[in-house]
Design a protein around this motif. Structure first.
Motif, PDB file in Angstrom:
ATOM      1  N   LEU A 105       0.830  -1.209   0.000  1.00 46.91           N
ATOM      2  CA  LEU A 105       0.000   0.000   0.000  1.00 46.91           C
ATOM      3  C   LEU A 105       0.863   1.257   0.000  1.00 46.91           C
ATOM      4  O   LEU A 105       0.500   2.273  -0.613  1.00 46.91           O
ATOM      5  N   ILE A 106       2.010   1.206   0.666  1.00 48.65           N
ATOM      6  CA  ILE A 106       2.953   2.324   0.597  1.00 48.65           C
ATOM      7  C   ILE A 106       3.378   2.529  -0.853  1.00 48.65           C
ATOM      8  O   ILE A 106       3.449   3.664  -1.356  1.00 48.65           O
ATOM      9  N   ALA A 107       3.680   1.438  -1.542  1.00 44.07           N
ATOM     10  CA  ALA A 107       4.060   1.520  -2.953  1.00 44.07           C
ATOM     11  C   ALA A 107       2.934   2.104  -3.793  1.00 44.07           C
ATOM     12  O   ALA A 107       3.177   2.864  -4.740  1.00 44.07           O
ATOM     13  N   ALA A 108       1.682   1.783  -3.446  1.00 44.30           N
ATOM     14  CA  ALA A 108       0.532   2.310  -4.185  1.00 44.30           C
ATOM     15  C   ALA A 108       0.411   3.826  -4.019  1.00 44.30           C
ATOM     16  O   ALA A 108       0.096   4.536  -4.979  1.00 44.30           O
ATOM     17  N   VAL A 109       0.651   4.317  -2.816  1.00 36.75           N
ATOM     18  CA  VAL A 109       0.629   5.764  -2.592  1.00 36.75           C
ATOM     19  C   VAL A 109       1.637   6.435  -3.520  1.00 36.75           C
ATOM     20  O   VAL A 109       1.332   7.433  -4.195  1.00 36.75           O
ATOM     21  N   ARG A 110       2.828   5.891  -3.566  1.00 37.79           N
ATOM     22  CA  ARG A 110       3.890   6.467  -4.401  1.00 37.79           C
ATOM     23  C   ARG A 110       3.530   6.404  -5.892  1.00 37.79           C
ATOM     24  O   ARG A 110       3.759   7.360  -6.643  1.00 37.79           O
ATOM     25  N   ALA A 111       2.946   5.296  -6.304  1.00 40.25           N
ATOM     26  CA  ALA A 111       2.579   5.130  -7.714  1.00 40.25           C
ATOM     27  C   ALA A 111       1.486   6.110  -8.120  1.00 40.25           C
ATOM     28  O   ALA A 111       1.532   6.694  -9.221  1.00 40.25           O
ATOM     29  N   LEU A 112       0.506   6.295  -7.269  1.00 43.52           N
ATOM     30  CA  LEU A 112      -0.574   7.235  -7.573  1.00 43.52           C
ATOM     31  C   LEU A 112      -0.049   8.666  -7.657  1.00 43.52           C
ATOM     32  O   LEU A 112      -0.454   9.445  -8.518  1.00 43.52           O
ATOM     33  N   LYS A 113       0.859   9.004  -6.756  1.00 43.03           N
ATOM     34  CA  LYS A 113       1.464  10.337  -6.787  1.00 43.03           C
ATOM     35  C   LYS A 113       2.221  10.548  -8.099  1.00 43.03           C
ATOM     36  O   LYS A 113       2.090  11.592  -8.752  1.00 43.03           O
ATOM     37  N   ARG A 114       2.996   9.551  -8.501  1.00 42.99           N
ATOM     38  CA  ARG A 114       3.737   9.658  -9.765  1.00 42.99           C
ATOM     39  C   ARG A 114       2.792   9.804 -10.958  1.00 42.99           C
ATOM     40  O   ARG A 114       3.127  10.448 -11.949  1.00 42.99           O
ATOM     41  N   ALA A 115       1.611   9.202 -10.840  1.00 46.56           N
ATOM     42  CA  ALA A 115       0.640   9.246 -11.944  1.00 46.56           C
ATOM     43  C   ALA A 115      -0.144  10.552 -11.979  1.00 46.56           C
ATOM     44  O   ALA A 115      -0.967  10.745 -12.885  1.00 46.56           O
ATOM     45  N   GLY A 116       0.091  11.422 -11.012  1.00 48.22           N
ATOM     46  CA  GLY A 116      -0.540  12.730 -11.039  1.00 48.22           C
ATOM     47  C   GLY A 116      -1.709  12.920 -10.101  1.00 48.22           C
ATOM     48  O   GLY A 116      -2.309  14.005 -10.075  1.00 48.22           O
ATOM     49  N   PHE A 117      -2.051  11.896  -9.323  1.00 53.24           N
ATOM     50  CA  PHE A 117      -3.106  12.050  -8.324  1.00 53.24           C
ATOM     51  C   PHE A 117      -2.561  12.758  -7.097  1.00 53.24           C
ATOM     52  O   PHE A 117      -1.378  12.619  -6.760  1.00 53.24           O
ATOM     53  N   ARG A 118      -3.412  13.506  -6.433  1.00 49.75           N
ATOM     54  CA  ARG A 118      -3.062  14.009  -5.117  1.00 49.75           C
ATOM     55  C   ARG A 118      -3.380  12.914  -4.102  1.00 49.75           C
ATOM     56  O   ARG A 118      -4.371  12.185  -4.246  1.00 49.75           O
ATOM     57  N   VAL A 119      -2.522  12.775  -3.108  1.00 51.63           N
ATOM     58  CA  VAL A 119      -2.674  11.689  -2.134  1.00 51.63           C
ATOM     59  C   VAL A 119      -2.503  12.244  -0.722  1.00 51.63           C
ATOM     60  O   VAL A 119      -1.763  13.210  -0.497  1.00 51.63           O
ATOM     61  N   GLY A 120      -3.210  11.627   0.215  1.00 48.61           N
ATOM     62  CA  GLY A 120      -3.115  12.068   1.600  1.00 48.61           C
ATOM     63  C   GLY A 120      -3.401  10.933   2.559  1.00 48.61           C
ATOM     64  O   GLY A 120      -3.808   9.835   2.159  1.00 48.61           O
ATOM     65  N   ILE A 121      -3.169  11.211   3.829  1.00 55.72           N
ATOM     66  CA  ILE A 121      -3.449  10.260   4.909  1.00 55.72           C
ATOM     67  C   ILE A 121      -4.510  10.879   5.804  1.00 55.72           C
ATOM     68  O   ILE A 121      -4.350  12.003   6.284  1.00 55.72           O
ATOM     69  N   LEU A 122      -5.589  10.146   5.999  1.00 58.26           N
ATOM     70  CA  LEU A 122      -6.704  10.586   6.835  1.00 58.26           C
ATOM     71  C   LEU A 122      -6.792   9.600   7.996  1.00 58.26           C
ATOM     72  O   LEU A 122      -7.264   8.484   7.826  1.00 58.26           O
ATOM     73  N   THR A 123      -6.304  10.010   9.156  1.00 57.44           N
ATOM     74  CA  THR A 123      -6.072   9.035  10.221  1.00 57.44           C
ATOM     75  C   THR A 123      -6.630   9.451  11.569  1.00 57.44           C
ATOM     76  O   THR A 123      -6.535  10.618  11.961  1.00 57.44           O
ATOM     77  N   ASN A 124      -7.220   8.501  12.266  1.00 54.24           N
ATOM     78  CA  ASN A 124      -7.472   8.652  13.699  1.00 54.24           C
ATOM     79  C   ASN A 124      -6.178   8.282  14.397  1.00 54.24           C
ATOM     80  O   ASN A 124      -5.760   7.122  14.350  1.00 54.24           O
TER      81      ASN A 124
END
Length: 225
Positions: A105-124
């Motif tokens: 899932l960490i790799a997925a965050v990085r891949a989405l960012k490279r693809a031009g999506f904005r990414v964030g962490i929404l955490t309790n």
């Protein structure tokens, strides 16, 4: 999906190992069985009239105060309980010690960012745990935003917490996706108009996320990381 602009990842149970596994690892470190610790957490929360982890996730108590109350709750139910290995007043440091992130899932965050999506962490999460979990996932230089319940004094599944994320990102709910392992959080986000992905395991989540984004996330390197 062309209308998806911002992908929000939950931390606990998505970017981290599953929550039951974290409790089991903590038992190895301390000898405290998950059901015993969870009962103590519930007892502390019940005294305040809030959900189990809300005392620290909404910063109603400091980690130290919460740890002291956990110890009292544990001893109240079992006066002979062995707490010699548990460092309850610095809970987060011991809880996260030696815990790996969920690498696919960490790799997925990085891949989405490279693809031009904005990414964030929404955490309790917990104020005093921030240094531990952020170092664990190693995404500070990747994500666009981190929205942490303990900083906002509101938490998932409360509508106010999701509103904070929308305001910070500037992206409307219908263009935002939440990936979370807790059904209650998914239902709350969906009710507010978010796109949602209920995480159950890595392959299921990556498959759905790949379909939603068009980004290749199931390469062997990601699957076996």
């Amino acid at each position: 999906m062309s209308d998806l602009q911002f992908v929000w990842f939950d931390f606990g149970g998505v970017l981290s190992p599953p929550i039951p596994a974290l409790f089991e690892q903590y038992q190895v470190k301390t000898g405290l069985a998950p059901r015993v610790l969870q009962q103590a957490m519930s007892d502390v929360a019940d005294d305040l009239g809030v959900p189990m982890l809300a005392p620290v996730e909404s910063a109603l108590l400091t980690e130290q105060d919460w740890g002291q109350r956990l110890e009292l709750a544990l001893r109240r139910r079992d006066p002979n309980i062995d707490l010699s290995r548990a460092r309850l007043q610095s809970f987060g440091e011991q809880w996260f010690a030696g815990v790996p992130p969920n690498a696919p899932l960490i790799a997925a965050v990085r891949a989405l960012k490279r693809a031009g999506f904005r990414v964030g962490i929404l955490t309790n999460n917990v104020v005093e745990w921030e240094q531990h979990w952020r170092a664990m996932v190693g995404l500070d230089a990747v994500v666009d935003l981190i929205v942490d319940s303990s900083r906002e004094r509101t938490r998932k599944p409360e509508a106010a917490f999701f509103q904070v994320a929308i305001e910070r990102s500037g992206v409307a709910a219908r263009h935002s996706l939440l990936i979370d392992d807790v059904a209650e959080n998914i239902e709350a986000a969906a009710a507010l108009g978010w796109q949602v992905l209920h995480f159950t395991d890595n392959h299921q989540a990556l498959s759905q996320l790949q379909r939603l984004t068009g980004v290749s996330l199931l390469q062997p390197a990601v699957e076996t990381a």
